[in-house]
Design a protein around this motif. Structure first.
Motif, PDB file in Angstrom:
ATOM      1  N   UNK A 185      -6.214  -8.904 -23.983  1.00  8.89           N
ATOM      2  CA  UNK A 185      -7.397  -8.474 -23.345  1.00  8.89           C
ATOM      3  C   UNK A 185      -8.576  -8.417 -24.646  1.00  8.89           C
ATOM      4  N   UNK A 186      -7.970  -7.704 -25.712  1.00  8.35           N
ATOM      5  CA  UNK A 186      -8.873  -7.540 -26.921  1.00  8.35           C
ATOM      6  C   UNK A 186      -9.247  -8.896 -27.499  1.00  8.35           C
ATOM      7  N   UNK A 187      -8.565  -9.992 -27.605  1.00 12.08           N
ATOM      8  CA  UNK A 187      -8.811 -11.292 -27.812  1.00 12.08           C
ATOM      9  C   UNK A 187      -9.604 -12.016 -27.008  1.00 12.08           C
ATOM     10  N   UNK A 188      -9.649 -11.793 -26.098  1.00  7.96           N
ATOM     11  CA  UNK A 188     -10.512 -12.236 -24.811  1.00  7.96           C
ATOM     12  C   UNK A 188     -11.999 -11.867 -25.058  1.00  7.96           C
ATOM     13  N   UNK A 189     -12.084 -10.629 -25.513  1.00 12.97           N
ATOM     14  CA  UNK A 189     -13.403 -10.112 -25.618  1.00 12.97           C
ATOM     15  C   UNK A 189     -14.080 -10.755 -26.964  1.00 12.97           C
ATOM     16  N   UNK A 190     -13.098 -10.703 -27.989  1.00  6.51           N
ATOM     17  CA  UNK A 190     -13.618 -11.360 -29.246  1.00  6.51           C
ATOM     18  C   UNK A 190     -14.062 -12.795 -28.916  1.00  6.51           C
ATOM     19  N   UNK A 191     -13.539 -13.532 -28.130  1.00  6.35           N
ATOM     20  CA  UNK A 191     -13.821 -14.888 -27.745  1.00  6.35           C
ATOM     21  C   UNK A 191     -15.164 -14.991 -27.349  1.00  6.35           C
TER      22      UNK A 191
END
Length: 498
Positions: free
Chosen positions: A447-453
């Motif tokens: 989930x966190x990586x999706x926000x970073x993307x």
């Protein structure tokens, strides 16, 4: 193997140690980094980009809250996000390319020292990157960006079987390409031109026809050295040179590096600039300031560097006196998925990206501790050569027992956890106090990586599910993003007898 597979793994079972067991654990033993930096523990929070700086790279209150919250958990080492060494616009990412950034960075150091009670050693990761542009609309690409060269006219004339295109007005050529079907574009555009259309323009460090790329070996040692000097002045305990993932220095180390100026090709030439940067940084700093390198154990892309290269590079870094090596994996532009129009390519969307941040959806081997064998092989080679350089691993570290077993087997010297530390910044402290059953466990869904993307402030979905304290402090409301997510993890305090 990669993100397209659909085996879903459960989180590994966790048995949390008592306070007495934790006190005897290797993970909570001190670790020396260089001449005089001693981490109280081998617990490590690696660099994560939270998207909380100002648009011109200055520390904000939100940046202080982010790192202060990790410091509450008192990790042995906390590494500040990848911070740009140039004084150029780069969005809400920290920068260290000018002395005007020093006051904010000094406040960051003071915040971590205060919030950790002086228990956490604070490092900063510094990096350089070359240009990556957003994917254009076809109208923009063919109307403005594509260079209409004689060679392109020749290919268009051949593809359409009409020699008149060799001398047609430029505007007519552009309109024809905009209206052309894909098979025609495949014949007319070069691979790099098709990439610029489908992925967005992206430079490589072997594009030596570009003067600023050709000059990288001349300018980067000084830029890195000045950035490290500023880090030392701001009060950081050490500086981590970012030689991993989709950035400039990883490009020099890559087997894909085909520069013909003495800085590409054979390993000895590919490692040349990384060593020159390390030497320049070390020469500018007192010995008491630790200098480490974050680099790849495997690029995980066709034609890229592998573990044999990583072992060889690690030995060269150790011979030059690096204070520690932090080993990562993958995270390349080379196999990334095409972005949407108007967005930039993201280097964690292909197989190499999955290997960098593996999720619970994967192959039979699963995501937990997947990258440890790379760091272990590098460490074995270092010890066989007589080097005691500490080696750090991370990637899917989910439990105390997992981390402790890695250390007990002598595979590495410190165990890092990014996503689990994001889910619960207090987890190291809870374990040390014998309160591991209170750890909020990462689900490894990225989930966190999706926000970073999407370049949104990085948060954890578990923060918003955690119950609020019965008697919250009256001083301030919970800071939130524009879309209502918590900007910091819920507060936690040990019980009175903790």
């Amino acid at each position: 193997m990669g993100p397209s597979t659909h085996v879903r793994h459960a989180l590994p079972a966790a048995r949390w140690p008592t306070r007495e067991e934790a006190a005897r654990a290797r993970w909570f033993e001190p670790l020396r980094l260089g001449a005089s930096v001693i981490a109280e523990q081998r617990t490590w929070v690696p660099a994560m980009v939270p998207w909380r700086a100002t648009e011109d790279g200055v520390v904000t209150p939100e940046v202080l809250d982010w790192y202060g919250r990790f410091a509450d958990g008192r990790p042995g080492v906390l590494v500040v996000e990848a911070t740009g060494i140039r004084d150029v616009p780069s969005g809400p990412l920290l920068r260290i390319g000018d002395d005007r950034f020093l006051p904010g960075l000094a406040r960051l150091v003071e915040t971590v020292r205060a919030r950790s009670g002086g228990h956490t050693r604070l490092l900063i990761q510094i990096l350089d990157f070359v240009a990556v542009r957003r994917r254009p609309t076809p109208e923009t690409y063919f109307g403005r960006h594509l260079a209409v060269t004689p060679a392109l006219r020749e290919r268009l004339a051949a593809a359409l079987d009409d020699p008149a295109w060799r001398g047609s007005p430029e505007g007519a050529v552009r309109r024809a390409l905009l209206d052309a079907p894909r098979p025609v574009l495949e014949r007319v555009l070069t691979p790099r031109e098709r990439e610029a259309l489908d992925m967005g323009y992206r430079e490589r460090i072997w594009d030596t026809h570009l003067p600023h790329i050709r000059e990288l070996p001349r300018v980067l040692p000084g830029l890195f050295a000045e950035a490290a000097r500023r880090a030392c002045r701001a009060g950081f305990d050490g500086t981590e040179l970012h030689y991993a993932h989709a950035y400039t220095m990883a490009g020099f180390l890559s087997r894909l590096n085909a520069r013909d100026d003495g800085y590409g090709g054979a390993r000895e030439q590919r490692v040349r600039l990384p060593l020159e940067v390390l030497d320049a940084v070390r020469a500018r700093l007192p010995r008491g300031h630790a200098v480490g390198i974050r680099y790849l154990g495997d690029e995980v892309v066709a034609g890229g560097s592998d573990l044999d290269d990583a072992v060889w590079f690690g030995l060269r870094f150790a011979e030059r006196g690096v204070d520690y090596l932090s080993v990562s994996k993958g995270g390349s532009f080379e196999d990334a998925r095409p972005p949407r129009v108007g967005e930039a390519v993201y280097p964690y969307t292909g197989e190499s990206g999955w290997e960098c941040m593996p999720t619970v959806r994967g192959d039979a081997r699963g995501p937990f501790g997947r990258n440890v064998p790379l760091a272990a092989a590098i460490r074995r080679a270092l010890r066989a050569a007589g080097h005691d350089t500490p080696v750090v691993t991370g990637g899917g570290i989910a439990t105390f027992e997992q981390a402790e077993a890695i250390l007990a087997r002598g595979e590495v010297d410190a165990v890092a956890a990014a996503r689990q530390s994001l889910a619960d910044p207090d987890w190291f402290r809870k374990i040390a106090l014998g309160l591991g059953h209170l750890v909020r466990r990462c689900q490894f869904t990225n989930y966190c990586e999706g926000l970073d993307q999407r370049h949104k402030p990085v948060t954890c979905k578990l923060w918003d599910r955690a119950p609020e304290p019965l008697h919250p402090p009256a001083a301030s409301p919970v800071p939130r993003t524009r879309d209502g997510r918590r900007l910091v993890a819920p507060a936690w305090s040990p019980p009175p007898d903790g």
